[in-house]
Write a protein that holds these residues in place. Structure first.
Motif, short mmCIF file in Angstrom:
data_model
loop_
_atom_site.label_atom_id
_atom_site.label_comp_id
_atom_site.label_asym_id
_atom_site.label_seq_id
_atom_site.Cartn_x
_atom_site.Cartn_y
_atom_site.Cartn_z
N ARG A 111 -71.94 58.67 -17.42
CA ARG A 111 -72.62 60.44 -17.90
C ARG A 111 -71.71 60.77 -16.65
O ARG A 111 -71.45 61.03 -16.00
CB ARG A 111 -73.32 60.83 -17.37
CG ARG A 111 -73.63 61.19 -18.90
CD ARG A 111 -75.09 61.58 -18.66
NE ARG A 111 -75.99 61.97 -17.06
CZ ARG A 111 -77.48 62.47 -17.33
NH1 ARG A 111 -78.61 61.72 -17.20
NH2 ARG A 111 -77.91 62.20 -14.97
N ARG A 112 -70.62 61.69 -17.49
CA ARG A 112 -70.03 62.81 -17.24
C ARG A 112 -69.80 64.00 -17.99
O ARG A 112 -70.06 63.99 -18.87
CB ARG A 112 -68.06 62.72 -17.18
CG ARG A 112 -67.39 63.35 -16.36
CD ARG A 112 -66.00 62.94 -16.61
NE ARG A 112 -65.37 62.81 -17.73
CZ ARG A 112 -64.57 61.79 -18.25
NH1 ARG A 112 -64.73 60.96 -17.62
NH2 ARG A 112 -64.31 62.32 -19.50
N ARG A 113 -70.36 65.50 -17.21
CA ARG A 113 -70.13 66.27 -17.88
C ARG A 113 -69.45 67.40 -17.58
O ARG A 113 -69.57 67.67 -16.63
CB ARG A 113 -71.95 67.26 -17.14
CG ARG A 113 -73.44 66.08 -17.68
CD ARG A 113 -74.18 66.72 -17.74
NE ARG A 113 -75.43 65.71 -17.68
CZ ARG A 113 -77.38 66.02 -18.07
NH1 ARG A 113 -77.58 67.48 -17.98
NH2 ARG A 113 -77.80 64.73 -18.36
N THR A 114 -69.08 68.05 -18.40
CA THR A 114 -67.51 68.81 -18.01
C THR A 114 -68.17 70.39 -18.50
O THR A 114 -68.28 70.30 -20.35
CB THR A 114 -66.54 68.46 -18.96
OG1 THR A 114 -66.56 66.59 -18.13
CG2 THR A 114 -65.72 69.12 -17.92
N PRO A 115 -68.49 71.27 -18.07
CA PRO A 115 -68.57 72.52 -18.66
C PRO A 115 -67.47 73.03 -19.81
O PRO A 115 -67.01 73.13 -18.51
CB PRO A 115 -69.15 73.60 -17.24
CG PRO A 115 -68.88 72.89 -16.41
CD PRO A 115 -68.47 71.01 -16.87
N LEU A 116 -67.52 73.73 -20.63
CA LEU A 116 -66.51 74.86 -21.38
C LEU A 116 -66.32 75.58 -20.80
O LEU A 116 -67.48 76.56 -20.77
CB LEU A 116 -66.85 74.60 -23.11
CG LEU A 116 -66.45 73.77 -23.09
CD1 LEU A 116 -66.83 73.45 -24.79
CD2 LEU A 116 -65.12 72.54 -23.14
N GLY A 117 -65.70 76.61 -20.21
CA GLY A 117 -65.34 77.78 -18.81
C GLY A 117 -65.42 79.38 -20.65
O GLY A 117 -65.62 78.67 -21.44
N GLU A 118 -66.61 79.94 -20.05
CA GLU A 118 -66.90 81.22 -21.40
C GLU A 118 -65.30 81.35 -21.98
O GLU A 118 -65.17 81.70 -23.06
CB GLU A 118 -67.16 82.69 -20.25
CG GLU A 118 -68.26 82.08 -19.65
CD GLU A 118 -69.06 83.28 -19.63
OE1 GLU A 118 -68.43 83.76 -20.07
OE2 GLU A 118 -70.03 83.20 -18.17
N ALA A 119 -64.27 81.44 -21.65
CA ALA A 119 -62.96 81.91 -21.85
C ALA A 119 -62.11 80.54 -22.82
O ALA A 119 -61.66 80.76 -23.58
CB ALA A 119 -61.78 82.50 -20.58
N ALA A 120 -62.79 79.76 -23.04
CA ALA A 120 -62.47 78.65 -23.58
C ALA A 120 -62.70 79.07 -24.96
O ALA A 120 -64.21 79.16 -25.49
CB ALA A 120 -63.15 76.98 -23.55
N ALA A 121 -61.65 78.82 -25.97
CA ALA A 121 -62.07 78.79 -27.59
C ALA A 121 -62.65 77.50 -27.99
O ALA A 121 -61.92 75.94 -28.21
CB ALA A 121 -60.64 79.04 -28.28
N PRO A 122 -63.87 77.54 -28.45
CA PRO A 122 -64.70 76.83 -28.59
C PRO A 122 -64.22 75.30 -29.54
O PRO A 122 -63.67 73.76 -28.78
CB PRO A 122 -65.74 76.68 -29.36
CG PRO A 122 -66.08 78.18 -28.73
CD PRO A 122 -64.54 77.72 -28.83
N GLY A 123 -63.07 76.09 -30.77
CA GLY A 123 -62.39 74.61 -31.32
C GLY A 123 -61.49 74.05 -30.58
O GLY A 123 -61.27 72.81 -30.42
N GLU A 124 -60.91 74.63 -29.91
CA GLU A 124 -59.41 74.17 -29.10
C GLU A 124 -59.91 73.33 -28.35
O GLU A 124 -59.85 72.34 -28.18
CB GLU A 124 -58.79 75.57 -28.72
CG GLU A 124 -57.34 75.71 -29.70
CD GLU A 124 -56.80 77.46 -28.93
OE1 GLU A 124 -57.05 77.32 -28.05
OE2 GLU A 124 -56.29 78.33 -30.23
N ALA A 125 -60.52 73.86 -27.43
CA ALA A 125 -61.54 72.88 -26.13
C ALA A 125 -61.87 71.78 -27.21
O ALA A 125 -61.99 70.51 -26.20
CB ALA A 125 -62.70 73.52 -25.99
#
Length: 194
Positions: A111-125
């Motif tokens: 199990r690997r958890r990876t945070p999405l940075g605040e600047a990341a566009a959700p759809g692109e990420a």
């Protein structure tokens, strides 16, 4: 697809044979559960190098009705009765892939958890993560892999089942698979989930 997991952390001196016996005698009860894609009965043990003793089942639900039937039914109530009510983590499915070792019984999971940075566009990420996941799922030893997201905390989750007794060390938290119930594995589909 919905991913779900609860973790029951046990005392350092806990006899993990109790958990192994529990799974051996009850694991088959979900082998035909409606709406369940798969359930991996997972453990981590201090004697095997884990920081904790833990029982941490992981579920992929093909249908939310199945997840709800489980959570509000006797299966989850058995966990509550024996261990108290755990926090149930859940994620929205982004992608599911069968790996080259799909016909093998899994021995380990990661199990690997990876945070999405605040600047990341959700759809692109999400699209980039799905493309990466598709490539990673083709690696030797992969039985199956799921990618999901927690939009409350903006965190990606990669869950992978591996053939054999050892998962790669750099894939995140490692678990031993005691049993796999997979009545609706084919219903999980493959690839991107939107």
């Amino acid at each position: 697809m919905h991913a779900m997991q609860y973790e029951i952390t046990l005392p350092a001196e806990y006899d993990m044979e109790i958990i192994r016996e529990r799974v051996a005698t009850r694991g088959h009860l979900l082998d035909a559960f409606p709406g369940l894609g798969l359930k991996a009965y997972l453990v981590r043990e201090r004697e095997a190098g884990s920081p904790v003793n833990q029982y941490a089942p992981f579920y992929l639900w093909a249908a939310p009705e199945g997840m709800n039937a489980f959570l509000w039914g006797p299966g989850f109530q058995g966990i509550v009765n024996d261990f108290g009510r755990p926090v149930v983590q859940h994620w929205t499915g982004l992608a599911y892939e069968e790996g080259p070792a799909a016909a093998s019984a899994p021995g380990t999971a990661t199990r690997r958890r990876t945070p999405l940075g605040e600047a990341a566009a959700p759809g692109e990420a999400a699209a980039e993560a799905v493309a990466r996941h598709s490539r990673e799922a083709r690696r030797d030893g992969v039985v199956a892999s799921a990618l999901a997201v927690d939009p409350r905390h903006w965190e990606l989750l990669t869950f992978t089942l591996w053939a054999g007794a050892e998962a790669p060390a750099d894939e995140g938290e490692r678990f031993r698979v005691l049993h796999l119930s997979a009545p609706g594995r084919a219903a999980l589909g493959t690839g991107r989930q939107w």
